[in-house]
Design a protein around this motif. Structure first.
Motif, PDB file in Angstrom:
ATOM      1  N   ILE A  38       0.932  -1.138   0.132  1.00  0.00           N
ATOM      2  CA  ILE A  38       0.160   0.040  -0.237  1.00  0.00           C
ATOM      3  C   ILE A  38       1.119   1.158   0.061  1.00  0.00           C
ATOM      4  O   ILE A  38       1.790   1.567   0.816  1.00  0.00           O
ATOM      5  CB  ILE A  38      -0.801   0.021   1.390  1.00  0.00           C
ATOM      6  N   GLU A  42      -2.464   6.613  -1.645  1.00  0.00           N
ATOM      7  CA  GLU A  42      -3.283   5.891  -2.367  1.00  0.00           C
ATOM      8  C   GLU A  42      -4.226   5.101  -1.572  1.00  0.00           C
ATOM      9  O   GLU A  42      -4.240   4.882  -0.247  1.00  0.00           O
ATOM     10  CB  GLU A  42      -2.568   5.045  -3.180  1.00  0.00           C
ATOM     11  N   LEU A  44      -5.858   1.460  -1.793  1.00  0.00           N
ATOM     12  CA  LEU A  44      -5.990  -0.003  -2.366  1.00  0.00           C
ATOM     13  C   LEU A  44      -7.246  -0.617  -2.025  1.00  0.00           C
ATOM     14  O   LEU A  44      -7.703  -0.889  -0.791  1.00  0.00           O
ATOM     15  CB  LEU A  44      -4.709  -0.734  -1.832  1.00  0.00           C
ATOM     16  N   LEU A 218      -6.907   1.126   2.918  1.00  0.00           N
ATOM     17  CA  LEU A 218      -7.043  -0.058   2.396  1.00  0.00           C
ATOM     18  C   LEU A 218      -8.434  -0.297   2.600  1.00  0.00           C
ATOM     19  O   LEU A 218      -9.201   0.030   3.722  1.00  0.00           O
ATOM     20  CB  LEU A 218      -6.673  -1.240   3.325  1.00  0.00           C
ATOM     21  N   CYS A 231     -10.878   3.751  -5.400  1.00  0.00           N
ATOM     22  CA  CYS A 231      -9.538   3.119  -5.250  1.00  0.00           C
ATOM     23  C   CYS A 231      -8.626   3.509  -6.505  1.00  0.00           C
ATOM     24  O   CYS A 231      -9.171   3.562  -7.742  1.00  0.00           O
ATOM     25  CB  CYS A 231      -9.543   1.699  -5.021  1.00  0.00           C
ATOM     26  N   ARG A 233      -5.779   1.493  -6.912  1.00  0.00           N
ATOM     27  CA  ARG A 233      -5.260   0.091  -7.396  1.00  0.00           C
ATOM     28  C   ARG A 233      -6.280  -1.136  -6.868  1.00  0.00           C
ATOM     29  O   ARG A 233      -7.068  -0.506  -5.605  1.00  0.00           O
ATOM     30  CB  ARG A 233      -3.949  -0.342  -7.211  1.00  0.00           C
ATOM     31  N   THR A 245      -4.286  -8.362  -9.607  1.00  0.00           N
ATOM     32  CA  THR A 245      -3.817  -6.988  -9.063  1.00  0.00           C
ATOM     33  C   THR A 245      -3.675  -6.042 -10.230  1.00  0.00           C
ATOM     34  O   THR A 245      -3.328  -6.407 -11.439  1.00  0.00           O
ATOM     35  CB  THR A 245      -2.857  -7.055  -8.171  1.00  0.00           C
TER      36      THR A 245
END
Length: 273
Positions: A38, A42, A44, A218, A231, A233, A245
Protein backbone atom coordinates in the motif's frame (compact mmCIF):
# COMPACT_ATOMS: atom_id res chain seq x y z
CA UNK A 1 -25.84 6.80 -12.50
CA UNK A 2 -22.49 5.21 -13.20
CA UNK A 3 -19.62 5.74 -10.82
CA UNK A 4 -16.56 7.70 -11.86
CA UNK A 5 -13.05 6.47 -11.12
CA UNK A 6 -10.41 8.30 -9.20
CA UNK A 7 -7.26 9.48 -10.90
CA UNK A 8 -4.32 7.11 -11.11
CA UNK A 9 -2.13 7.09 -8.02
CA UNK A 10 1.16 8.92 -8.26
CA UNK A 11 2.40 7.43 -5.01
CA UNK A 12 5.78 5.73 -5.22
CA UNK A 13 6.72 5.14 -1.58
CA UNK A 14 5.25 2.08 0.13
CA UNK A 15 3.83 2.72 3.58
CA UNK A 16 3.13 -0.89 4.45
CA UNK A 17 3.80 -4.16 2.68
CA UNK A 18 2.96 -7.77 3.36
CA UNK A 19 4.99 -10.73 2.22
CA UNK A 20 3.51 -14.22 1.93
CA UNK A 21 0.94 -13.80 4.70
CA UNK A 22 -0.66 -17.04 5.86
CA UNK A 23 -3.41 -17.55 8.41
CA UNK A 24 -4.53 -20.96 9.58
CA UNK A 25 -7.40 -21.74 11.91
CA UNK A 26 -6.82 -25.34 12.84
CA UNK A 27 -6.77 -27.34 9.62
CA UNK A 28 -8.41 -24.52 7.62
CA UNK A 29 -6.17 -22.08 5.74
CA UNK A 30 -8.12 -18.85 5.31
CA UNK A 31 -5.27 -16.73 3.91
CA UNK A 32 -2.73 -18.43 1.69
CA UNK A 33 0.44 -16.58 0.69
CA UNK A 34 -0.86 -13.02 0.24
CA UNK A 35 1.70 -10.36 -0.70
CA UNK A 36 0.76 -6.72 -1.31
CA UNK A 37 1.91 -3.13 -0.94
CA UNK A 38 0.00 0.00 0.00
CA UNK A 39 1.65 3.20 -1.19
CA UNK A 40 1.51 6.57 0.54
CA UNK A 41 -1.43 8.66 -0.61
CA UNK A 42 -3.26 5.86 -2.40
CA UNK A 43 -6.32 3.77 -1.70
CA UNK A 44 -5.92 0.06 -2.37
CA UNK A 45 -9.15 -1.84 -2.86
CA UNK A 46 -9.21 -5.41 -1.56
CA UNK A 47 -12.23 -7.08 -3.08
CA UNK A 48 -13.77 -10.52 -3.01
CA UNK A 49 -16.76 -12.56 -1.92
CA UNK A 50 -17.63 -13.08 1.74
CA UNK A 51 -15.22 -15.64 3.16
CA UNK A 52 -12.44 -14.85 0.68
CA UNK A 53 -10.08 -13.78 3.49
CA UNK A 54 -9.92 -10.04 2.82
CA UNK A 55 -10.92 -8.90 6.33
CA UNK A 56 -8.46 -11.39 7.82
CA UNK A 57 -5.67 -9.83 5.75
CA UNK A 58 -6.63 -6.37 7.02
CA UNK A 59 -6.62 -7.47 10.64
CA UNK A 60 -3.21 -9.12 10.20
CA UNK A 61 -1.79 -5.91 8.71
CA UNK A 62 -2.88 -4.09 11.88
CA UNK A 63 -1.82 -7.00 14.10
CA UNK A 64 -5.31 -7.32 15.49
CA UNK A 65 -4.76 -11.00 14.76
CA UNK A 66 -1.41 -12.71 14.37
CA UNK A 67 -0.36 -14.33 11.07
CA UNK A 68 0.59 -17.96 11.04
CA UNK A 69 3.50 -17.02 8.75
CA UNK A 70 4.77 -14.12 6.67
CA UNK A 71 6.20 -10.63 7.15
CA UNK A 72 4.64 -7.17 7.52
CA UNK A 73 6.93 -4.19 6.92
CA UNK A 74 6.02 -0.64 7.87
CA UNK A 75 8.03 2.24 6.42
CA UNK A 76 8.33 5.39 8.49
CA UNK A 77 10.93 7.90 9.67
CA UNK A 78 12.79 8.29 12.93
CA UNK A 79 12.81 11.39 15.11
CA UNK A 80 15.45 12.99 12.84
CA UNK A 81 13.46 12.32 9.68
CA UNK A 82 15.58 9.42 8.44
CA UNK A 83 13.75 6.54 6.78
CA UNK A 84 13.36 3.34 8.74
CA UNK A 85 11.72 -0.01 8.17
CA UNK A 86 9.86 -1.78 10.95
CA UNK A 87 8.94 -5.46 10.91
CA UNK A 88 5.61 -5.32 12.72
CA UNK A 89 5.72 -8.97 13.70
CA UNK A 90 8.94 -8.40 15.66
CA UNK A 91 7.75 -5.37 17.63
CA UNK A 92 7.20 -5.75 21.34
CA UNK A 93 3.71 -5.07 22.76
CA UNK A 94 4.99 -1.68 24.01
CA UNK A 95 6.44 -0.77 20.60
CA UNK A 96 3.28 -1.90 18.85
CA UNK A 97 1.16 0.17 21.22
CA UNK A 98 3.14 3.30 20.30
CA UNK A 99 2.67 2.54 16.61
CA UNK A 100 -1.10 2.01 16.89
CA UNK A 101 -1.73 5.75 16.87
CA UNK A 102 -0.55 5.64 13.24
CA UNK A 103 -2.97 2.83 12.29
CA UNK A 104 -6.77 3.10 12.34
CA UNK A 105 -9.76 1.05 11.25
CA UNK A 106 -13.44 1.66 10.53
CA UNK A 107 -15.41 -1.53 11.07
CA UNK A 108 -18.35 -2.83 9.09
CA UNK A 109 -21.01 -2.55 11.79
CA UNK A 110 -21.53 1.07 12.91
CA UNK A 111 -23.70 -0.11 15.80
CA UNK A 112 -21.33 -2.62 17.40
CA UNK A 113 -18.27 -0.37 16.95
CA UNK A 114 -19.53 2.27 19.41
CA UNK A 115 -19.85 1.87 23.18
CA UNK A 116 -23.51 2.64 23.94
CA UNK A 117 -22.54 3.97 27.39
CA UNK A 118 -20.22 6.67 26.01
CA UNK A 119 -21.22 10.03 24.58
CA UNK A 120 -19.77 11.13 21.25
CA UNK A 121 -17.47 13.48 23.14
CA UNK A 122 -16.10 10.61 25.22
CA UNK A 123 -15.77 8.41 22.14
CA UNK A 124 -13.80 10.99 20.14
CA UNK A 125 -11.66 12.01 23.11
CA UNK A 126 -10.69 8.42 23.95
CA UNK A 127 -7.84 8.06 21.39
CA UNK A 128 -6.17 11.21 22.75
CA UNK A 129 -6.40 9.86 26.32
CA UNK A 130 -5.12 6.40 25.42
CA UNK A 131 -2.08 7.75 23.56
CA UNK A 132 -1.54 10.69 25.93
CA UNK A 133 -1.66 13.20 23.13
CA UNK A 134 -3.07 16.71 23.27
CA UNK A 135 -4.01 18.42 19.99
CA UNK A 136 -2.09 21.67 19.35
CA UNK A 137 -5.36 23.61 19.04
CA UNK A 138 -6.79 22.03 22.19
CA UNK A 139 -9.03 19.00 22.59
CA UNK A 140 -12.35 20.82 22.35
CA UNK A 141 -11.38 22.55 19.10
CA UNK A 142 -10.10 19.28 17.64
CA UNK A 143 -13.35 17.46 18.44
CA UNK A 144 -15.32 20.25 16.76
CA UNK A 145 -13.02 19.94 13.75
CA UNK A 146 -13.49 16.16 13.55
CA UNK A 147 -17.28 16.45 13.62
CA UNK A 148 -17.20 19.12 10.94
CA UNK A 149 -14.99 16.93 8.75
CA UNK A 150 -17.61 14.15 8.76
CA UNK A 151 -20.65 16.40 8.32
CA UNK A 152 -21.86 16.62 11.92
CA UNK A 153 -21.97 19.57 14.31
CA UNK A 154 -20.98 20.00 17.95
CA UNK A 155 -24.53 19.37 19.14
CA UNK A 156 -23.67 15.68 18.68
CA UNK A 157 -21.04 15.74 21.44
CA UNK A 158 -23.37 15.15 24.40
CA UNK A 159 -25.51 12.54 22.68
CA UNK A 160 -25.27 8.74 22.81
CA UNK A 161 -25.03 6.27 19.90
CA UNK A 162 -28.69 5.19 20.11
CA UNK A 163 -29.70 8.76 19.26
CA UNK A 164 -28.16 8.58 15.78
CA UNK A 165 -29.01 6.85 12.52
CA UNK A 166 -26.75 4.17 11.08
CA UNK A 167 -25.13 6.58 8.66
CA UNK A 168 -24.48 9.12 11.40
CA UNK A 169 -22.94 6.42 13.61
CA UNK A 170 -20.58 5.47 10.82
CA UNK A 171 -19.60 9.13 10.44
CA UNK A 172 -18.75 9.13 14.15
CA UNK A 173 -16.65 5.99 13.67
CA UNK A 174 -14.81 7.68 10.80
CA UNK A 175 -14.20 10.77 12.93
CA UNK A 176 -12.75 8.62 15.72
CA UNK A 177 -10.49 6.79 13.26
CA UNK A 178 -9.16 10.11 11.95
CA UNK A 179 -8.66 11.64 15.39
CA UNK A 180 -4.87 11.14 15.58
CA UNK A 181 -4.31 11.70 11.84
CA UNK A 182 -3.24 8.09 11.12
CA UNK A 183 -0.81 7.08 8.41
CA UNK A 184 -3.02 4.15 7.36
CA UNK A 185 -6.82 3.98 7.48
CA UNK A 186 -8.42 0.56 7.00
CA UNK A 187 -12.05 0.66 5.85
CA UNK A 188 -13.54 -2.79 6.38
CA UNK A 189 -16.75 -2.82 4.29
CA UNK A 190 -17.80 0.49 5.91
CA UNK A 191 -21.15 0.78 4.08
CA UNK A 192 -22.32 -2.82 3.73
CA UNK A 193 -24.58 -2.51 6.81
CA UNK A 194 -26.18 0.74 5.56
CA UNK A 195 -29.03 1.45 3.15
CA UNK A 196 -27.83 2.08 -0.40
CA UNK A 197 -28.57 5.83 -0.40
CA UNK A 198 -27.00 6.35 3.03
CA UNK A 199 -24.01 4.23 2.05
CA UNK A 200 -23.54 6.37 -1.06
CA UNK A 201 -23.36 9.49 1.12
CA UNK A 202 -20.72 7.87 3.33
CA UNK A 203 -18.69 6.77 0.29
CA UNK A 204 -18.77 10.31 -1.08
CA UNK A 205 -17.61 11.57 2.32
CA UNK A 206 -14.71 9.10 2.29
CA UNK A 207 -13.71 10.17 -1.20
CA UNK A 208 -13.79 13.82 -0.16
CA UNK A 209 -11.63 13.10 2.89
CA UNK A 210 -9.28 11.00 0.78
CA UNK A 211 -8.73 13.80 -1.73
CA UNK A 212 -8.63 16.60 0.88
CA UNK A 213 -6.05 15.00 3.16
CA UNK A 214 -4.21 12.57 0.86
CA UNK A 215 -5.19 9.62 3.04
CA UNK A 216 -3.56 6.24 2.64
CA UNK A 217 -6.35 3.66 2.80
CA UNK A 218 -7.08 -0.03 2.49
CA UNK A 219 -10.69 -0.28 1.33
CA UNK A 220 -12.28 -3.71 1.74
CA UNK A 221 -15.44 -4.48 -0.22
CA UNK A 222 -17.35 -7.05 -2.21
CA UNK A 223 -18.57 -4.32 -4.58
CA UNK A 224 -16.48 -3.74 -7.70
CA UNK A 225 -18.26 -0.44 -8.58
CA UNK A 226 -17.41 1.00 -5.16
CA UNK A 227 -13.81 -0.11 -5.52
CA UNK A 228 -13.69 1.45 -8.98
CA UNK A 229 -15.06 4.71 -7.60
CA UNK A 230 -12.79 5.03 -4.57
CA UNK A 231 -9.55 3.17 -5.30
CA UNK A 232 -6.38 3.74 -7.24
CA UNK A 233 -5.39 0.07 -7.36
CA UNK A 234 -7.36 -3.13 -6.87
CA UNK A 235 -6.42 -6.54 -5.46
CA UNK A 236 -8.90 -9.40 -5.98
CA UNK A 237 -9.07 -12.26 -3.48
CA UNK A 238 -10.59 -15.70 -3.92
CA UNK A 239 -10.39 -18.55 -1.41
CA UNK A 240 -7.60 -16.86 0.57
CA UNK A 241 -5.40 -16.03 -2.42
CA UNK A 242 -4.77 -12.94 -4.51
CA UNK A 243 -5.83 -13.82 -8.04
CA UNK A 244 -5.48 -10.44 -9.77
CA UNK A 245 -3.99 -7.01 -9.02
CA UNK A 246 -3.60 -3.80 -10.98
CA UNK A 247 -4.86 -0.28 -11.41
CA UNK A 248 -8.63 0.19 -11.30
CA UNK A 249 -8.72 0.50 -15.09
CA UNK A 250 -6.74 -2.70 -15.61
CA UNK A 251 -8.84 -4.74 -13.21
CA UNK A 252 -12.28 -3.17 -13.72
CA UNK A 253 -12.16 -2.49 -17.48
CA UNK A 254 -9.98 -5.33 -18.76
CA UNK A 255 -10.07 -8.09 -16.11
CA UNK A 256 -7.94 -11.13 -16.83
CA UNK A 257 -9.51 -13.62 -14.44
CA UNK A 258 -12.98 -15.10 -14.88
CA UNK A 259 -13.58 -14.66 -11.13
CA UNK A 260 -13.00 -10.90 -11.47
CA UNK A 261 -15.39 -10.82 -14.42
CA UNK A 262 -18.01 -12.57 -12.30
CA UNK A 263 -17.61 -10.00 -9.50
CA UNK A 264 -18.05 -7.17 -11.99
CA UNK A 265 -21.16 -8.75 -13.45
CA UNK A 266 -22.69 -9.55 -10.05
CA UNK A 267 -22.74 -6.01 -8.63
CA UNK A 268 -25.00 -3.29 -10.06
CA UNK A 269 -23.80 0.26 -10.54
CA UNK A 270 -24.37 2.35 -7.42
CA UNK A 271 -25.59 5.97 -7.14
CA UNK A 272 -22.52 7.47 -5.50
CA UNK A 273 -21.42 10.04 -8.05
Amino acid sequence: MSVQPTDSSEATTPLIEAHNLIKDYGAARVVDGVSLQIFRGETLGLVGESGSGKSTVARMLLRLIEPSAGRILYHSTDEEGRPRELDLLHLSPREMRRLRRRLAIVFQDPYAALDPRMTVQQTLAEPFAIHEERPPQGLEARLDELLNEVGLDRSALQRYPHEFSGGQRQRINIARALALRPDLLVLDEPVSALDVSVGAQVINLLRDLQQRYGLTCLFISHSMPLVRYLCHRVAVMQHGRLVETGTWSEVCETPRESYTQQLLAATPELPVA
